[in-house]
Design an enzyme around this catalytic site. Structure first.
Site, short mmCIF file in Angstrom:
data_model
loop_
_atom_site.label_atom_id
_atom_site.label_comp_id
_atom_site.label_asym_id
_atom_site.label_seq_id
_atom_site.Cartn_x
_atom_site.Cartn_y
_atom_site.Cartn_z
N ARG A 47 -12.06 -0.02 -17.84
CA ARG A 47 -10.65 -0.35 -17.56
C ARG A 47 -9.77 0.88 -17.77
NH1 ARG A 47 -7.72 -2.55 -21.23
NH2 ARG A 47 -9.15 -4.17 -21.91
N TYR A 99 9.10 -3.41 2.68
CA TYR A 99 7.90 -4.25 2.72
C TYR A 99 8.19 -5.57 1.99
CZ TYR A 99 3.35 -6.11 1.75
OH TYR A 99 2.29 -6.96 1.65
N ASP A 170 7.79 4.68 -1.13
CA ASP A 170 6.61 4.03 -0.54
C ASP A 170 6.24 4.84 0.69
OD1 ASP A 170 4.80 2.42 0.80
OD2 ASP A 170 5.80 0.54 0.28
N LYS A 195 -4.28 0.43 3.52
CA LYS A 195 -3.91 0.76 4.90
C LYS A 195 -4.64 2.03 5.37
CE LYS A 195 -1.42 -2.83 4.12
NZ LYS A 195 -0.03 -2.80 3.70
C1 LIG Z 1 0.76 -3.40 2.71
C2 LIG Z 1 1.92 -2.70 2.14
C3 LIG Z 1 2.24 -2.81 0.78
C4 LIG Z 1 1.44 -3.71 -0.16
O1 LIG Z 1 0.13 -3.29 -0.33
P1 LIG Z 1 -1.11 -4.30 -0.60
O2 LIG Z 1 -2.26 -3.37 -0.64
O3 LIG Z 1 -1.13 -5.28 0.52
O4 LIG Z 1 -0.85 -4.97 -1.90
C5 LIG Z 1 3.33 -2.09 0.32
N1 LIG Z 1 4.09 -1.34 1.14
C6 LIG Z 1 3.81 -1.21 2.45
C7 LIG Z 1 4.69 -0.36 3.30
C8 LIG Z 1 2.74 -1.89 3.01
O5 LIG Z 1 2.49 -1.80 4.31
#
Ligand SMILES: *Cc1c(COP(=O)(O)O)cnc(C)c1O
Length: 371
Positions: A47, A99, A170, A195
């Site tokens: 962890r 998001y 982000d 992603k």
């Molecule tokens: C998908 C996404 C998230 C969240 O990520 P997860 O891996 O689905 O928890 C946050 N910000 C953006 C821009 C995203 O496309």
């Protein structure tokens, strides 16, 4: 070193005991102590740290030009670690186009703990007027989901710095291949590694990268280690493997997205195309300043409403109707439905994750579905 070289080498090293060229997956949850009680392998319990995670965090930090990185079991877990690291009562300024999963997380899980405003962070007067003495963080997302709005990172940083406020970005849509927020002055970068980093729609992951080691970063590391929302060794391995091809995959996504955006913009049934690489994008100039390429995501609206939008997605053969993004396969979705009842996304909008199929096939598929 250039980013292609970093992507291949910073997340891997030849294994000392077996001489395996590719780092083995270490599934062990615990690590042997030496007779004197120390940990000669550098790890205690998985962890807290694990060899695969250490390598993943190393490549993530280097790709974004940061001092350190922390990886998580999802993008939302990474975002949550940021919010959990703040003192209760802290005020956060976040964008109006953001998001939805993280906006909902703030509004539900952090209601009563933190306060927040969702505003147009790109308008300096609006931004200035929402800053309070207890404002501790400005959260930005650029390009934004799903409207592909661009936030001028340098401008937001200048306003924030003058008041001693931290900026987190982000960077999921852009990836460090197209944009490096830390170099533009941001303090922290967040990613959904689900992603483009993963890139094959087969794992969940998240990441934070810090510009410098600080008390704030130590707090985030505590949230990661004590909270335990960490990726498994297998997922860390899959991510470091995928990241090796990230620079080349992004070139393909960017190339296809630009051509698809140009095709859609000329189509008589299309109302508008939102892609920062189009000169018609209202913030194309800012995008050109702060991005080295414009990413693989675009949205477009159809003349008409939801019915017209649905008929297009239902007529497509290569694009898959699904949420998420960043995989090699092209995905398309009716975004307003995914975001739920409080959405501000137009009902005639479709969001596209442009994949790595041949561009001629993608254009032909959209051409027949629009006909
Ligand atoms: C998908 C996404 C998230 C969240 O990520 P997860 O891996 O689905 O928890 C946050 N910000 C953006 C821009 C995203 O496309």
């Amino acid at each position: 070193m250039k980013i292609e070289t970093i992507a291949i080498h910073a997340g891997n090293h030849v294994d000392e005991s077996s001489k395996a060229v590719i780092q083995p997956i270490v599934l062990s949850t615990t690590f042997e102590r030496a007779a004197d009680g120390t940990y000669p392998g550098g790890h205690i319990y998985s962890r807290s740290s694990n060899p695969n995670r250490t390598l993943l965090e190393n490549v993530l930090a280097k790709l974004e030009g940061g001092a350190d990185a922390a990886s998580f079991s999802s993008g939302n877990a990474a975002g949550m670690a940021v919010f959990q690291s703040l003192t209760p009562g802290t005020h956060i300024i976040a964008p109006d186009d953001m998001y939805h999963g993280l906006r909902n997380q703030l509004k539900t899980l952090f209601a009563g703990i933190l306060t927040f405003d969702f505003i147009d962070v790109n308008n300096p007067e609006t931004l200035q007027s929402h800053i309070r003495p207890e404002t501790g963080l400005i959260w930005i997302e650029t390009p934004s989901n799903p409207l592909l709005k661009i936030t001028d990172i340098r401008k937001v940083v200048a306003i924030a710095k003058a008041k001693g406020i931290k900026v987190a970005c982000d960077n999921t849509f852009a990836t460090p291949i197209c944009q490096q927020p830390l170099a533009l002055g941001a303090d922290l970068v967040m990613h959904s590694a689900t992603k483009y980093f993963g890139g094959h729609s087969d794992l969940m992951g998240g990441a934070l990268v810090t510009k410098e080691n600080s008390d704030w970063w130590s707090k985030i590391r505590q949230v990661q280690g004590m909270g335990g929302a960490i990726p498994s060794p297998m997922d860390c391995y899959m991510l470091t493997r995928s990241i090796k091809t990230l620079p080349y995959r992004m070139r393909g996504h960017v190339h296809n997205a630009q051509l698809l955006a140009e095709f859609l913009e000329k189509h008589p049934k299309v109302e508008a195309v939102m892609y920062p690489g189009l000169p018609s994008h209202p913030q194309h100039a800012i995008a050109k300043e702060q991005m080295s390429a414009f990413g693989g995501m675009l949205s477009f609206t159809l003349k008409g409403g939801e019915a017209e939008a649905r008929s297009v997605i239902n007529g497509l053969k290569i694009f898959t109707r699904a949420t998420s993004l960043g995989g090699v396969e092209s995905l398309i979705e009716h975004r307003a439905t995914v975001e739920g009842p409080d959405t501000k996304t137009p009902f005639n909008l479709l969001r596209v994750s442009v994949g790595l199929e041949h561009i001629d096939d993608l254009i032909a598929d959209l051409e027949q579905a629009l006909a």
